[in-house]
Design a protein around this motif. Structure first.
Motif, PDB file in Angstrom:
ATOM      1  N   ASP A   7      -0.750   7.976  13.788  1.00 15.99           N
ATOM      2  CA  ASP A   7      -1.668   7.243  14.659  1.00 15.99           C
ATOM      3  C   ASP A   7      -2.492   8.281  15.415  1.00 15.99           C
ATOM      4  O   ASP A   7      -2.443   9.465  15.091  1.00 15.99           O
ATOM      5  N   ARG A   8      -3.217   7.856  16.417  1.00 13.51           N
ATOM      6  CA  ARG A   8      -4.138   8.803  17.072  1.00 13.51           C
ATOM      7  C   ARG A   8      -3.420   9.915  17.835  1.00 13.51           C
ATOM      8  O   ARG A   8      -3.970  10.988  18.028  1.00 13.51           O
ATOM      9  N   ASP A   9      -2.158   9.693  18.250  1.00  9.21           N
ATOM     10  CA  ASP A   9      -1.429  10.703  19.019  1.00  9.21           C
ATOM     11  C   ASP A   9      -0.271  11.340  18.265  1.00  9.21           C
ATOM     12  O   ASP A   9       0.232  12.383  18.682  1.00  9.21           O
ATOM     13  N   VAL A  10       0.184  10.713  17.195  1.00  4.86           N
ATOM     14  CA  VAL A  10       1.407  11.151  16.525  1.00  4.86           C
ATOM     15  C   VAL A  10       1.155  11.299  15.033  1.00  4.86           C
ATOM     16  O   VAL A  10       0.544  10.440  14.407  1.00  4.86           O
ATOM     17  N   LEU A  11       1.648  12.410  14.477  1.00  2.89           N
ATOM     18  CA  LEU A  11       1.634  12.619  13.034  1.00  2.89           C
ATOM     19  C   LEU A  11       2.995  13.191  12.646  1.00  2.89           C
ATOM     20  O   LEU A  11       3.418  14.221  13.168  1.00  2.89           O
ATOM     21  N   ILE A  12       3.675  12.495  11.742  1.00  2.00           N
ATOM     22  CA  ILE A  12       4.970  12.965  11.247  1.00  2.00           C
ATOM     23  C   ILE A  12       4.860  13.088   9.738  1.00  2.00           C
ATOM     24  O   ILE A  12       4.613  12.102   9.044  1.00  2.00           O
ATOM     25  N   THR A  13       5.020  14.307   9.257  1.00  2.00           N
ATOM     26  CA  THR A  13       4.950  14.569   7.824  1.00  2.00           C
ATOM     27  C   THR A  13       6.262  15.192   7.368  1.00  2.00           C
ATOM     28  O   THR A  13       7.165  15.423   8.176  1.00  2.00           O
ATOM     29  N   SER A  14       6.330  15.504   6.100  1.00  2.00           N
ATOM     30  CA  SER A  14       7.553  16.091   5.541  1.00  2.00           C
ATOM     31  C   SER A  14       7.771  17.532   5.988  1.00  2.00           C
ATOM     32  O   SER A  14       8.850  18.086   5.778  1.00  2.00           O
ATOM     33  N   GLN A 138       9.013   2.645  15.297  1.00  2.00           N
ATOM     34  CA  GLN A 138       8.333   3.155  14.104  1.00  2.00           C
ATOM     35  C   GLN A 138       8.352   4.683  14.080  1.00  2.00           C
ATOM     36  O   GLN A 138       8.618   5.299  13.043  1.00  2.00           O
ATOM     37  N   ILE A 139       8.069   5.293  15.214  1.00  2.00           N
ATOM     38  CA  ILE A 139       8.025   6.755  15.279  1.00  2.00           C
ATOM     39  C   ILE A 139       9.419   7.341  15.084  1.00  2.00           C
ATOM     40  O   ILE A 139       9.605   8.305  14.331  1.00  2.00           O
ATOM     41  N   TYR A 140      10.421   6.755  15.735  1.00  2.00           N
ATOM     42  CA  TYR A 140      11.777   7.291  15.619  1.00  2.00           C
ATOM     43  C   TYR A 140      12.296   7.168  14.193  1.00  2.00           C
ATOM     44  O   TYR A 140      12.896   8.098  13.653  1.00  2.00           O
ATOM     45  N   ARG A 141      12.044   6.026  13.552  1.00  2.00           N
ATOM     46  CA  ARG A 141      12.480   5.857  12.159  1.00  2.00           C
ATOM     47  C   ARG A 141      11.749   6.828  11.239  1.00  2.00           C
ATOM     48  O   ARG A 141      12.338   7.408  10.324  1.00  2.00           O
ATOM     49  N   ALA A 142      10.457   7.029  11.470  1.00  2.00           N
ATOM     50  CA  ALA A 142       9.697   7.977  10.648  1.00  2.00           C
ATOM     51  C   ALA A 142      10.239   9.390  10.823  1.00  2.00           C
ATOM     52  O   ALA A 142      10.364  10.143   9.853  1.00  2.00           O
ATOM     53  N   LEU A 143      10.565   9.743  12.041  1.00  2.00           N
ATOM     54  CA  LEU A 143      11.122  11.069  12.311  1.00  2.00           C
ATOM     55  C   LEU A 143      12.484  11.238  11.621  1.00  2.00           C
ATOM     56  O   LEU A 143      12.765  12.280  11.027  1.00  2.00           O
TER      57      LEU A 143
END
Length: 154
Positions: A7-14, A138-143
């Motif tokens: 999203d505009r503030d958070v990016l979680i990649t591999s 959503q962010i915690y699960r993605a992390l």
């Protein structure tokens, strides 16, 4: 590179995590956990005020109808009081719908800040603090998926 959340503030990649302008390599996050913050009593009071704002017009309408039935006045006055009470109750319906929507949104936001913490190079670092429960989840699960190297869930 797999993107798990963006999203505009958070990016979680591999391989990286970027939150609010701070960036860490995924390998630098030794441990990740979440914590609930203090209860925000202002938000709880705001919910109470919304509930009160919904009940006041309905209560006034009910009082008008009860007065019409309790008072021994002319038929015209009884009809006027009862009609006025019913009209106030009916006018309150659209207001109640708007206020109920706001109450629903306040429960989505929650009355506590939710925090995601990580141990980065031996120090505990606050990665994210938000009152939006859905976004937090959503962010915690993605992390978690990124740390486990799991599949993308859409």
């Amino acid at each position: 590179m797999i993107t798990y959340y963006k999203d505009r503030d958070v990016l979680i990649t591999s391989d990286r995590v970027r939150i609010a302008g701070h960036e860490w390599a995924l390998d630098d996050l030794a441990q990740v956990w979440h914590r609930r913050g203090r209860r925000l009593w202002g938000k709880v009071a705001g919910r109470g005020a919304l509930a009160l704002a919904m009940l006041v017009p309905v209560g006034l309408g009910a009082i008008g109808v009860l007065l019409a039935l309790a008072l021994r006045s002319s038929a015209g006055m009884t009809v006027a009081l009862a009609g006025g009470g019913i009209l106030v109750g009916l006018i309150a319906l659209p207001l109640a719908d708007v206020l109920l929507e706001r109450v629903d949104r306040s429960y989505d936001r929650g009355s506590r800040n939710l925090e995601i913490w990580a141990r980065v190079r031996g120090a505990d670092v606050l990665l994210l603090a938000t009152d939006n429960r859905q976004r937090f989840g959503q962010i915690y699960r993605a992390l978690q998926r990124a740390l486990e190297g799991g599949p993308i869930i859409r």
